[in-house]
Design a protein around this motif. Structure first.
Motif, PDB file in Angstrom:
ATOM      1  N   ILE A  60       0.836  -1.203   0.000  1.00  0.00           N
ATOM      2  CA  ILE A  60       0.000   0.000   0.000  1.00  0.00           C
ATOM      3  C   ILE A  60       0.869   1.250   0.000  1.00  0.00           C
ATOM      4  CG2 ILE A  60      -1.764  -1.266   1.306  1.00  0.00           C
ATOM      5  CD1 ILE A  60      -1.192   0.650   3.654  1.00  0.00           C
ATOM      6  N   LEU A  61       0.330   2.300  -0.611  1.00  0.00           N
ATOM      7  CA  LEU A  61       0.929   3.630  -0.550  1.00  0.00           C
ATOM      8  C   LEU A  61      -0.018   4.520   0.225  1.00  0.00           C
ATOM      9  CD1 LEU A  61       3.061   5.750  -1.419  1.00  0.00           C
ATOM     10  CD2 LEU A  61       1.619   6.193  -3.430  1.00  0.00           C
ATOM     11  N   ALA A  71      -0.466   3.590   9.403  1.00  0.00           N
ATOM     12  CA  ALA A  71       0.380   2.402   9.601  1.00  0.00           C
ATOM     13  C   ALA A  71       0.218   1.867  11.017  1.00  0.00           C
ATOM     14  CB  ALA A  71       1.844   2.736   9.315  1.00  0.00           C
ATOM     15  N   ALA A  72       0.195   2.771  11.992  1.00  0.00           N
ATOM     16  CA  ALA A  72       0.021   2.354  13.382  1.00  0.00           C
ATOM     17  C   ALA A  72      -1.345   1.715  13.588  1.00  0.00           C
ATOM     18  CB  ALA A  72       0.195   3.558  14.308  1.00  0.00           C
ATOM     19  N   TRP A  73      -2.368   2.290  12.973  1.00  0.00           N
ATOM     20  CA  TRP A  73      -3.726   1.734  13.105  1.00  0.00           C
ATOM     21  C   TRP A  73      -3.800   0.340  12.494  1.00  0.00           C
ATOM     22  CZ3 TRP A  73      -7.532   0.037   9.777  1.00  0.00           C
ATOM     23  CH2 TRP A  73      -8.810  -0.122  10.324  1.00  0.00           C
ATOM     24  N   LEU A  74      -3.199   0.155  11.333  1.00  0.00           N
ATOM     25  CA  LEU A  74      -3.186  -1.167  10.712  1.00  0.00           C
ATOM     26  C   LEU A  74      -2.481  -2.180  11.612  1.00  0.00           C
ATOM     27  CD1 LEU A  74      -2.362  -0.080   7.058  1.00  0.00           C
ATOM     28  CD2 LEU A  74      -4.494  -1.159   7.804  1.00  0.00           C
ATOM     29  N   ASP A  75      -1.379  -1.778  12.209  1.00  0.00           N
ATOM     30  CA  ASP A  75      -0.675  -2.664  13.146  1.00  0.00           C
ATOM     31  C   ASP A  75      -1.578  -3.032  14.319  1.00  0.00           C
ATOM     32  OD1 ASP A  75       1.575  -2.620  11.577  1.00  0.00           O
ATOM     33  OD2 ASP A  75       2.708  -1.240  12.860  1.00  0.00           O
ATOM     34  N   GLU A  76      -2.288  -2.059  14.838  1.00  0.00           N
ATOM     35  CA  GLU A  76      -3.183  -2.317  15.973  1.00  0.00           C
ATOM     36  C   GLU A  76      -4.294  -3.303  15.609  1.00  0.00           C
ATOM     37  OE1 GLU A  76      -4.611   1.525  17.001  1.00  0.00           O
ATOM     38  OE2 GLU A  76      -2.685   2.202  17.853  1.00  0.00           O
ATOM     39  N   GLN A  77      -4.706  -3.289  14.358  1.00  0.00           N
ATOM     40  CA  GLN A  77      -5.755  -4.214  13.905  1.00  0.00           C
ATOM     41  C   GLN A  77      -5.196  -5.579  13.518  1.00  0.00           C
ATOM     42  OE1 GLN A  77      -8.781  -2.773  14.357  1.00  0.00           O
ATOM     43  NE2 GLN A  77      -7.467  -1.033  14.925  1.00  0.00           N
ATOM     44  N   GLY A  78      -3.875  -5.722  13.581  1.00  0.00           N
ATOM     45  CA  GLY A  78      -3.254  -6.987  13.188  1.00  0.00           C
ATOM     46  C   GLY A  78      -3.239  -7.206  11.685  1.00  0.00           C
ATOM     47  N   ILE A  79      -3.251  -6.103  10.918  1.00  0.00           N
ATOM     48  CA  ILE A  79      -3.238  -6.192   9.453  1.00  0.00           C
ATOM     49  C   ILE A  79      -1.824  -5.916   8.962  1.00  0.00           C
ATOM     50  CG2 ILE A  79      -4.216  -5.288   7.311  1.00  0.00           C
ATOM     51  CD1 ILE A  79      -6.653  -4.365   8.960  1.00  0.00           C
ATOM     52  N   ASP A  80      -1.136  -6.945   8.537  1.00  0.00           N
ATOM     53  CA  ASP A  80       0.261  -6.834   8.113  1.00  0.00           C
ATOM     54  C   ASP A  80       0.307  -6.440   6.639  1.00  0.00           C
ATOM     55  OD1 ASP A  80       3.029  -6.984   8.159  1.00  0.00           O
ATOM     56  OD2 ASP A  80       3.031  -9.105   7.607  1.00  0.00           O
ATOM     57  N   VAL A  81       0.896  -5.299   6.341  1.00  0.00           N
ATOM     58  CA  VAL A  81       0.973  -4.813   4.965  1.00  0.00           C
ATOM     59  C   VAL A  81       2.410  -4.423   4.634  1.00  0.00           C
ATOM     60  CG1 VAL A  81      -1.400  -3.941   4.995  1.00  0.00           C
ATOM     61  CG2 VAL A  81       0.494  -2.402   5.603  1.00  0.00           C
ATOM     62  N   ASP A  82       2.680  -4.336   3.340  1.00  0.00           N
ATOM     63  CA  ASP A  82       3.938  -3.785   2.835  1.00  0.00           C
ATOM     64  C   ASP A  82       3.677  -2.297   2.608  1.00  0.00           C
ATOM     65  OD1 ASP A  82       6.308  -3.149   1.599  1.00  0.00           O
ATOM     66  OD2 ASP A  82       5.929  -4.322  -0.213  1.00  0.00           O
ATOM     67  N   TYR A  83       4.106  -1.486   3.570  1.00  0.00           N
ATOM     68  CA  TYR A  83       3.674  -0.087   3.658  1.00  0.00           C
ATOM     69  C   TYR A  83       4.730   0.870   3.142  1.00  0.00           C
ATOM     70  CZ  TYR A  83       2.293   4.321   5.948  1.00  0.00           C
ATOM     71  OH  TYR A  83       1.957   5.620   6.208  1.00  0.00           O
ATOM     72  N   THR A  84       4.280   1.863   2.343  1.00  0.00           N
ATOM     73  CA  THR A  84       5.099   3.010   1.954  1.00  0.00           C
ATOM     74  C   THR A  84       4.292   4.272   2.229  1.00  0.00           C
ATOM     75  OG1 THR A  84       6.203   1.776   0.181  1.00  0.00           O
ATOM     76  CG2 THR A  84       6.301   4.184   0.069  1.00  0.00           C
ATOM     77  N   GLY A  85       4.924   5.272   2.825  1.00  0.00           N
ATOM     78  CA  GLY A  85       4.258   6.540   3.081  1.00  0.00           C
ATOM     79  C   GLY A  85       5.000   7.689   2.422  1.00  0.00           C
TER      80      GLY A  85
END
Length: 208
Positions: A60-61, A71-85
């Motif tokens: 995700i971008l 990114a922090a919210w996704l981590d809190e939900q346990g959703i592992d992504v390949d993140y770029t900001g």
């Protein structure tokens, strides 16, 4: 000399950098640094964006990533992504890199993705990106969203303050949801507009 639209957008870019640099200096780490009314309202918008699909394992971008709160919210939900900001404001990118040293963050403008190949990410997101635009804001939204969609393999989701809201602040941009939906349908017929979660805000999801 007549200035191009993109050159005038740089005026907004500079104003945005100045505003959020001040916000970060005053508020430190937290939703107020991004000018959100509360952590709850910020999380609500993240939830609507993430509802576009199953993000587990996706690339995700995050455009206008701020302090990487998505990114922090996704981590809190346990959703592992390949993140770029990416973000315009150096102070925000510095915070992101300290906060998430293992992730990719770049200093870049939302309207400056022309060098990026189509389909570079599974999903492209933008949260709170448009509300401080003053120079041809609807054209800015159209141009950037078209760029986001072209660089997604699965889809893109973004939100905006809504012109249907009865309460508006004079210095903020409120997009017409009907006009935005009409534009998005020119990109793909697979579009969802959600105006039910907040009376001042709407989210649009576009699917490839």
């Amino acid at each position: 000399m007549i200035r191009t639209t993109r050159e005038t957008w740089q005026d907004d870019d500079r104003a945005t950098v100045e505003f959020f640099a001040r916000q970060a200096a005053e508020h430190g780490l937290g939703p107020r640094a991004l000018d959100w009314g509360s952590a709850r309202s910020q999380a609500l918008r993240f939830q609507r964006l993430a509802a576009i699909g199953d993000l587990r394992g996706a690339s995700i971008l995050d455009v206008g990533c701020g302090q990487a709160d998505f990114a922090a919210w996704l981590d809190e939900q346990g959703i592992d992504v390949d993140y770029t900001g990416i973000d315009l404001t150096p102070a925000m990118i510095d915070t992101c890199r300290r906060r998430f040293p293992g992730r990719r963050f770049e200093l870049a403008a939302a309207h400056d993705l022309t060098a990026v190949a189509p389909g570079a990410w599974d999903y492209v997101f933008a949260c709170g990106l448009f509300y401080r635009r003053t120079v041809e804001p609807f054209e800015f939204l159209r141009t950037t969203v078209a760029g986001f969609f072209a660089r997604s393999r699965c889809g893109t989701a973004f939100n905006s303050l809504s012109a249907w809201s009865s309460a508006r602040d004079a210095d903020e941009y409120y997009a017409d949801p009907a006009a935005v939906l009409d534009f998005c349908r020119s990109l793909t017929p697979r579009v969802v507009l959600d105006h039910a979660y907040h009376d001042r805000d709407f989210t649009v999801s576009l699917y490839q």
